[in-house]
Write a protein that holds these residues in place. Structure first.
Motif, PDB file in Angstrom:
ATOM      1  N   GLU A 298       0.786  -1.217   0.000  1.00 12.86           N
ATOM      2  CA  GLU A 298       0.000   0.000   0.000  1.00 12.86           C
ATOM      3  C   GLU A 298       0.822   1.272   0.000  1.00 12.86           C
ATOM      4  OE1 GLU A 298      -3.760   1.730   2.088  1.00 12.86           O
ATOM      5  OE2 GLU A 298      -2.898  -0.110   2.833  1.00 12.86           O
TER       6      GLU A 298
ATOM      7  N   ALA B 118       0.474  14.026  19.331  1.00 13.38           N
ATOM      8  CA  ALA B 118       0.098  13.624  20.683  1.00 13.38           C
ATOM      9  C   ALA B 118      -1.316  13.102  20.645  1.00 13.38           C
ATOM     10  CB  ALA B 118       0.183  14.824  21.615  1.00 13.38           C
TER      11      ALA B 118
ATOM     12  N   PHE C  28       3.186   7.808  15.838  1.00 10.85           N
ATOM     13  CA  PHE C  28       3.153   8.103  14.414  1.00 10.85           C
ATOM     14  C   PHE C  28       1.844   7.605  13.837  1.00 10.85           C
ATOM     15  CE2 PHE C  28       7.768   8.555  14.666  1.00 10.85           C
ATOM     16  CZ  PHE C  28       7.933   9.663  13.855  1.00 10.85           C
ATOM     17  N   GLU C  29       1.299   8.373  12.931  1.00 15.26           N
ATOM     18  CA  GLU C  29       0.164   7.864  12.177  1.00 15.26           C
ATOM     19  C   GLU C  29       0.499   8.029  10.705  1.00 15.26           C
ATOM     20  OE1 GLU C  29      -3.452  10.236  12.720  1.00 15.26           O
ATOM     21  OE2 GLU C  29      -2.561  11.804  11.512  1.00 15.26           O
ATOM     22  N   VAL C  30       0.026   7.072   9.941  1.00  9.95           N
ATOM     23  CA  VAL C  30       0.228   7.121   8.498  1.00  9.95           C
ATOM     24  C   VAL C  30      -1.159   7.169   7.893  1.00  9.95           C
ATOM     25  CG1 VAL C  30       1.094   5.866   6.498  1.00  9.95           C
ATOM     26  CG2 VAL C  30       2.354   5.805   8.637  1.00  9.95           C
ATOM     27  N   ASP C  31      -1.394   8.172   7.104  1.00  6.87           N
ATOM     28  CA  ASP C  31      -2.747   8.332   6.580  1.00  6.87           C
ATOM     29  C   ASP C  31      -2.675   9.030   5.223  1.00  6.87           C
ATOM     30  OD1 ASP C  31      -5.456   8.322   6.440  1.00  6.87           O
ATOM     31  OD2 ASP C  31      -5.755   9.184   8.428  1.00  6.87           O
TER      32      ASP C  31
ATOM     33  N   LYS D  92      -6.407  13.840   3.496  1.00  6.59           N
ATOM     34  CA  LYS D  92      -7.036  14.153   4.781  1.00  6.59           C
ATOM     35  C   LYS D  92      -6.306  15.302   5.467  1.00  6.59           C
ATOM     36  CE  LYS D  92      -8.901   9.591   5.690  1.00  6.59           C
ATOM     37  NZ  LYS D  92      -8.771   8.399   6.540  1.00  6.59           N
TER      38      LYS D  92
ATOM     39  N   GLY E 130      -5.384  -1.395   3.096  1.00  8.38           N
ATOM     40  CA  GLY E 130      -5.724  -2.217   4.236  1.00  8.38           C
ATOM     41  C   GLY E 130      -5.526  -1.382   5.452  1.00  8.38           C
TER      42      GLY E 130
ATOM     43  N   LEU F 222      -3.835  -0.477   8.539  1.00  6.38           N
ATOM     44  CA  LEU F 222      -2.488  -0.857   8.929  1.00  6.38           C
ATOM     45  C   LEU F 222      -2.458  -1.180  10.401  1.00  6.38           C
ATOM     46  CD1 LEU F 222      -0.885   1.898   6.819  1.00  6.38           C
ATOM     47  CD2 LEU F 222      -1.432  -0.422   6.203  1.00  6.38           C
ATOM     48  N   LEU F 223      -3.218  -0.437  11.141  1.00 13.86           N
ATOM     49  CA  LEU F 223      -3.241  -0.725  12.563  1.00 13.86           C
ATOM     50  C   LEU F 223      -4.343   0.058  13.217  1.00 13.86           C
ATOM     51  CD1 LEU F 223      -0.971  -1.492  15.100  1.00 13.86           C
ATOM     52  CD2 LEU F 223      -1.689   0.830  15.368  1.00 13.86           C
TER      53      LEU F 223
ATOM     54  N   ALA G 233      -4.934   1.437  16.786  1.00 11.15           N
ATOM     55  CA  ALA G 233      -4.209   1.561  18.048  1.00 11.15           C
ATOM     56  C   ALA G 233      -5.027   0.935  19.154  1.00 11.15           C
ATOM     57  CB  ALA G 233      -3.954   3.032  18.343  1.00 11.15           C
TER      58      ALA G 233
ATOM     59  N   SER H 164      -3.989   0.508  22.434  1.00 12.81           N
ATOM     60  CA  SER H 164      -3.829   1.092  23.755  1.00 12.81           C
ATOM     61  C   SER H 164      -4.617   2.379  23.886  1.00 12.81           C
ATOM     62  CB  SER H 164      -2.353   1.387  24.007  1.00 12.81           C
ATOM     63  OG  SER H 164      -1.925   2.340  23.064  1.00 12.81           O
ATOM     64  N   SER H 165      -4.996   2.928  22.771  1.00 16.41           N
ATOM     65  CA  SER H 165      -5.615   4.243  22.850  1.00 16.41           C
ATOM     66  C   SER H 165      -7.058   4.196  22.400  1.00 16.41           C
ATOM     67  CB  SER H 165      -4.857   5.221  21.973  1.00 16.41           C
ATOM     68  OG  SER H 165      -4.902   4.753  20.642  1.00 16.41           O
TER      69      SER H 165
ATOM     70  N   PHE I 143      -9.236   7.061  22.664  1.00 17.42           N
ATOM     71  CA  PHE I 143      -9.101   8.236  21.797  1.00 17.42           C
ATOM     72  C   PHE I 143      -9.631   7.973  20.399  1.00 17.42           C
ATOM     73  CE2 PHE I 143      -5.523   8.474  24.792  1.00 17.42           C
ATOM     74  CZ  PHE I 143      -5.857   9.654  25.421  1.00 17.42           C
TER      75      PHE I 143
ATOM     76  N   THR J 150      -2.540  15.633  17.419  1.00 18.73           N
ATOM     77  CA  THR J 150      -3.648  15.239  16.569  1.00 18.73           C
ATOM     78  C   THR J 150      -4.726  14.850  17.536  1.00 18.73           C
ATOM     79  OG1 THR J 150      -2.757  13.039  16.573  1.00 18.73           O
ATOM     80  CG2 THR J 150      -2.283  14.368  14.654  1.00 18.73           C
TER      81      THR J 150
ATOM     82  N   GLY K 201      -7.959  13.167  18.896  1.00 20.74           N
ATOM     83  CA  GLY K 201      -8.917  12.119  18.570  1.00 20.74           C
ATOM     84  C   GLY K 201      -8.301  10.957  17.829  1.00 20.74           C
TER      85      GLY K 201
ATOM     86  N   ASN L 245      -6.633   8.187  16.206  1.00 20.01           N
ATOM     87  CA  ASN L 245      -5.223   7.867  16.088  1.00 20.01           C
ATOM     88  C   ASN L 245      -4.937   6.491  15.569  1.00 20.01           C
ATOM     89  OD1 ASN L 245      -2.919   9.683  16.934  1.00 20.01           O
ATOM     90  ND2 ASN L 245      -4.648  10.311  18.176  1.00 20.01           N
ATOM     91  N   THR L 246      -5.551   6.145  14.492  1.00 17.98           N
ATOM     92  CA  THR L 246      -5.152   4.891  13.885  1.00 17.98           C
ATOM     93  C   THR L 246      -3.909   5.175  13.077  1.00 17.98           C
ATOM     94  OG1 THR L 246      -6.601   5.413  12.087  1.00 17.98           O
ATOM     95  CG2 THR L 246      -7.440   3.905  13.737  1.00 17.98           C
ATOM     96  N   PHE L 247      -3.068   4.195  13.025  1.00 19.56           N
ATOM     97  CA  PHE L 247      -1.848   4.342  12.243  1.00 19.56           C
ATOM     98  C   PHE L 247      -2.231   4.316  10.771  1.00 19.56           C
ATOM     99  CE2 PHE L 247       1.964   2.414  10.316  1.00 19.56           C
ATOM    100  CZ  PHE L 247       2.925   3.252  10.826  1.00 19.56           C
ATOM    101  N   GLY L 248      -3.349   3.687  10.516  1.00 18.73           N
ATOM    102  CA  GLY L 248      -3.733   3.526   9.127  1.00 18.73           C
ATOM    103  C   GLY L 248      -4.865   4.437   8.754  1.00 18.73           C
ATOM    104  N   MET L 249      -5.855   3.897   8.188  1.00 21.13           N
ATOM    105  CA  MET L 249      -6.927   4.701   7.649  1.00 21.13           C
ATOM    106  C   MET L 249      -8.156   3.842   7.721  1.00 21.13           C
ATOM    107  SD  MET L 249      -5.010   4.274   4.193  1.00 21.13           S
ATOM    108  CE  MET L 249      -5.418   2.622   4.065  1.00 21.13           C
ATOM    109  N   THR L 250      -9.154   3.835   7.112  1.00 20.28           N
ATOM    110  CA  THR L 250      -9.459   4.485   5.866  1.00 20.28           C
ATOM    111  C   THR L 250     -10.957   4.605   5.808  1.00 20.28           C
ATOM    112  OG1 THR L 250      -9.346   4.291   3.464  1.00 20.28           O
ATOM    113  CG2 THR L 250      -9.473   2.265   4.664  1.00 20.28           C
TER     114      THR L 250
END
Lengths: 597, 158
Positions: free
Chosen positions: A104, A153, A177-180, A184, B7, B9-10, B12, B14-15, B18, B52, B54, B56-61
């Motif tokens: 991706e 944060a 870190f976030e990847v998006d 957006k 896909g 990616l993650l 989160a 633990s959070s 949020f 950021t 609210g 907080n996913t590492f991914g998306m979508t």
């Protein structure tokens, strides 16, 4: 063990990959994260050697661990260790999750992204940085689909301001870190917050970019303590760049504070930046479109947003097609602009739709060439340095003194505005020492926070102007000078006079702790107004302010400040102050040399 | 036939507190045209270094309803239209723009066919957007029907 003989754990690549920093004791190490998911050794966060050994051991675990296998989780470590050691025949786990991620995030190039200031919020002048990962050289016109890498944060939106500030200063917020998708971010900054975005393409090679993405994967879900001032969004981005291109040093220049715009300059000094691209905010685009509409039609722009059927009126029917097209375009953009941050309103949605339909009928008249290229001002990286040293010569009534000043950040109204928004001032930590002619040294003033936001109002944009300041200054009270602690603020409005000049007025309130008064803590109410004129390298700011205290004391001050830009990092400042603090008044004249770095 | 895949990616773990819950502000109504942008929380000094807030996913979508999901989705033009209804509709009206290009790219439309894609969308604005209450799913269905009927662009829709 080859690793032993090479002492690999002392090499900077390893130190960077595990985010170690030298600890308090000489020879000790601490990782910036204590997140156990990031370490394979129990004491990995403080022992680079143990972590390296545990990593090598974990690489030989059974392949059946699949996605949980160290080879799948620590891809960048594996790549680097492979380049240093002969790891022999390792098990080959199937890293499905990582493969999907790589499928991706197709990244061959990286761009450093700087969302700049938002209107009416001087505190945003510090900026923010993130990275964008592009699949190919020109992005193929699909930057929207590129990925943005943002370290932020995890803030609980319900936290109140004070709690937020406290947590942010003490590192209580976890950062990740976030990847998006980049679109957006465009939406968030350009549209939601009305901030222009500056993009700085980096010359990282595809293999270097690859290393960066591999390490991002290792950081997935790993929490760092987020400190607003130093280990913030920008600092972590610098760390990523150090991993991408081993041998460059970006972070050591930011031991105490990392102001985002300074980090951009640090990246530029390292030779990583190879261009610049401006992505205007919604408000900037709107201003540009309004400029293309004759002034006589500006009221109509607003009317159309209220009643699109106005377009059928004879006077608007009679307009030439190009003017009509621009009018509709501006009206649509203005209507959408007014909806920023608002819930969807069915009535407004219908009007927007009407305007869009009309716009589609005039699309031919809105060709590319019609949309004049926006001429952005100087980019933020070209602004004067964030810190300032100042040397002043003053004459107050009958005595002379010198001042030595240090300002930790960032920008005053009268200073060189290149790279900053007009009418915005934020100073944090401004100290001034005074040296009398008899050698006596004392504090002249100390501003903890000094913010002024003078955003001009017009028919389309209606920001409030405001000011807040707290610190220690000098006041003549009962025929002698006192150092007083104070907090003051104001609310008001600003008008633009031409493109570069502002006229402003604020109602003010002040709370002062002054030994010269019987009741030491005194509140006051007042008025403050002024004019800011910009003429090439010279800025002139005239201000008049008056206050009345609860105990009956009244003060008036008239100030005239001139700032002459000598170069990007140097300026001369001439100040005339007349202060009436019954029973007497004082006149103060000063010349100050200012150096920014 | 190149399709961009996506896909999650993650998410989160633990959070969770949020993370944006499905049904939050970007769901459901999020695929309506001319959605208001969700408001930003303004902190006095917050913006000095952005948190950021609210999600907080590492991914998306975006799924079709604009909600974060934890499944794997086909990331095609459909999701792009959903995600950028406002920008897309404005670009379609004038016949050019980055959102329009992004949707073309997401459909795998080759560079040489993008002008045709833009012009098809622009000329059929009324077909794509019959009213202000059109949903993203309807826009996508209309767009794909137009593409299927177009000799040059039919190859990009299955």
């Amino acid at each position: 063990m080859q690793a032993q003989s090479l002492e690999l754990w002392t090499q900077s690549e390893w130190v960077n990959l595990v985010h170690y920093k030298a600890g308090t004791w000489p020879g000790s190490w601490r990782s910036a994260t204590e997140d156990p998911r990031f370490f394979l050794a129990d004491n990995g966060s403080t022992d680079p050697r143990a972590e390296l050994q545990a990593t090598l051991a974990a690489f030989t675990a059974l392949a059946t661990l699949a996605d949980d296998h160290a080879q799948c989780r620590f891809v960048a470590r594996l790549a680097w260790l492979r380049s240093k050691l002969d790891l022999g025949d390792l098990p080959k786990p199937n890293c499905a999750a990582y493969q999907a991620f790589r499928q991706e995030v197709q990244a061959r190039h990286a761009v450093l992204v700087f969302p700049s200031y938002y209107l009416n919020s001087p505190s945003s002048m510090f900026g923010h940085t993130l990275l964008r990962l592009d699949p190919d050289e020109d992005g193929g016109g699909s930057e929207y689909l590129s990925f943005a890498v943002n370290f932020g944060a995890m803030v609980d939106p319900s936290d109140n301001g004070l709690f937020y500030a406290f947590n942010g200063l003490t590192g209580n917020y976890p950062g990740q870190f976030e990847v998006d998708h980049y679109y957006k971010k465009i939406r968030e900054y350009n549209t939601g917050e009305n901030r222009d975005i500056w993009e700085y393409p980096l010359n990282l090679t595809p293999p270097e970019t690859e290393r960066l993405v591999q390490h991002l994967w290792e950081l997935k879900g790993v929490s760092f303590a987020y400190y607003f001032f130093d280990e913030n969004c920008s600092y972590r981005i610098l760390e990523l760049l150090e991993i991408a291109r081993p041998g460059i040093d970006l972070t050591s220049g930011f031991p105490l504070t990392a102001i985002p715009i300074d980090t951009v300059r640090a990246v530029a000094r390292t030779g990583l930046i190879q261009g610049k691209h401006f992505r205007p905010s919604q408000g900037t685009v709107l201003k540009q479109r309004l400029a293309a509409v004759p002034d006589a039609l500006h009221d109509t722009v607003i009317e159309l947003g209220m009643a699109p059927e106005r377009l059928d009126d004879a006077d608007l029917q009679a307009l030439d097609p190009k003017t009509r097209a621009r009018l509709i375009d501006a009206a649509y953009k203005y209507l959408r602009f007014t909806q920023t941050g608002a819930e969807r309103d069915p009535v407004v949605a219908q009007r927007s739709f009407r305007l869009l339909q009309a716009l589609q009928r005039h699309a031919a008249e809105l060709s590319q060439s019609d949309v004049t290229k926006l001429e952005p001002g100087a980019s933020p990286d070209l602004s004067h340095g964030s810190r300032r040293l100042a040397l002043g010569l003053w004459n107050e009534e009958s005595h002379d003194y010198l001042t030595l000043g240090l300002r930790l950040s960032l920008h005053s109204l009268q200073e060189n505005r290149a790279g900053f928004p007009i009418g915005a001032q934020i100073n944090l930590g401004n100290f001034d020492l005074r040296i009398e002619d008899d050698g006596n040294i004392d504090m002249n003033r100390f501003d903890v926070v000094d913010i002024l936001s003078l955003s001009p109002r017009d028919a389309f944009f209606k920001p409030l102007s405001w000011a807040i300041q707290t610190g220690v200054d000098r006041q003549w009270t009962g025929s002698r000078e006192h150092r007083v602690a104070h907090v003051n603020g104001g609310m008001g409005a600003t008008r633009a006079l031409g493109a570069n000049n502002l006229l402003y007025g604020l109602t003010t309130a002040r709370l002062e702790y002054n030994h010269g008064y019987d009741t030491r803590t005194q509140p006051a109410l007042g008025l403050r107004g002024g004019l800011l004129l910009n003429a090439g390298p010279l800025t002139v700011n005239g201000e008049v302010a008056t206050e009345k205290f609860a105990n009956g004391e009244a003060r008036t001050r008239v100030e005239l400040r001139h700032n002459l830009r000598l170069s990007r990092q140097q300026a001369l400042h001439v100040e005339l102050q007349w202060r009436d603090q019954q029973p007497e008044h004082t006149t103060n004249i000063g010349l100050r040399y200012q150096y920014y770095y | 036939m190149k399709k961009l895949l996506t896909g999650i990616l993650l998410v989160a773990s633990s959070s969770a507190a949020f993370a944006e819950a499905p049904g939050g502000p970007n769901c459901g109504w999020g695929n309506m045209l001319f959605q208001g942008n969700s408001g930003i929380v303004y902190h006095f000094l917050a913006s000095t270094t952005n948190g950021t807030s609210g999600n907080n996913t590492f991914g998306m979508t975006s799924g079709t309803n604009g909600c974060s999901t934890s499944g794997t989705l086909t990331y095609g033009g459909k999701a792009m239209v959903t995600a950028m209804m406002d920008e897309f509709s404005a670009d379609v009206a004038v016949g050019e723009g980055e959102a329009l290009t992004a949707v073309a790219v997401a459909y795998g439309v080759a560079k040489e066919d993008r002008a045709a894609f833009a012009s098809l969308a622009n000329q059929n604005f009324a077909v794509l957007f019959p009213s202000e209450s059109v949903t993203a799913d309807e826009v996508v269905a209309n767009l794909e029907a137009l593409m299927k009927a177009d000799a040059q662009l039919s190859q990009y829709v299955i």
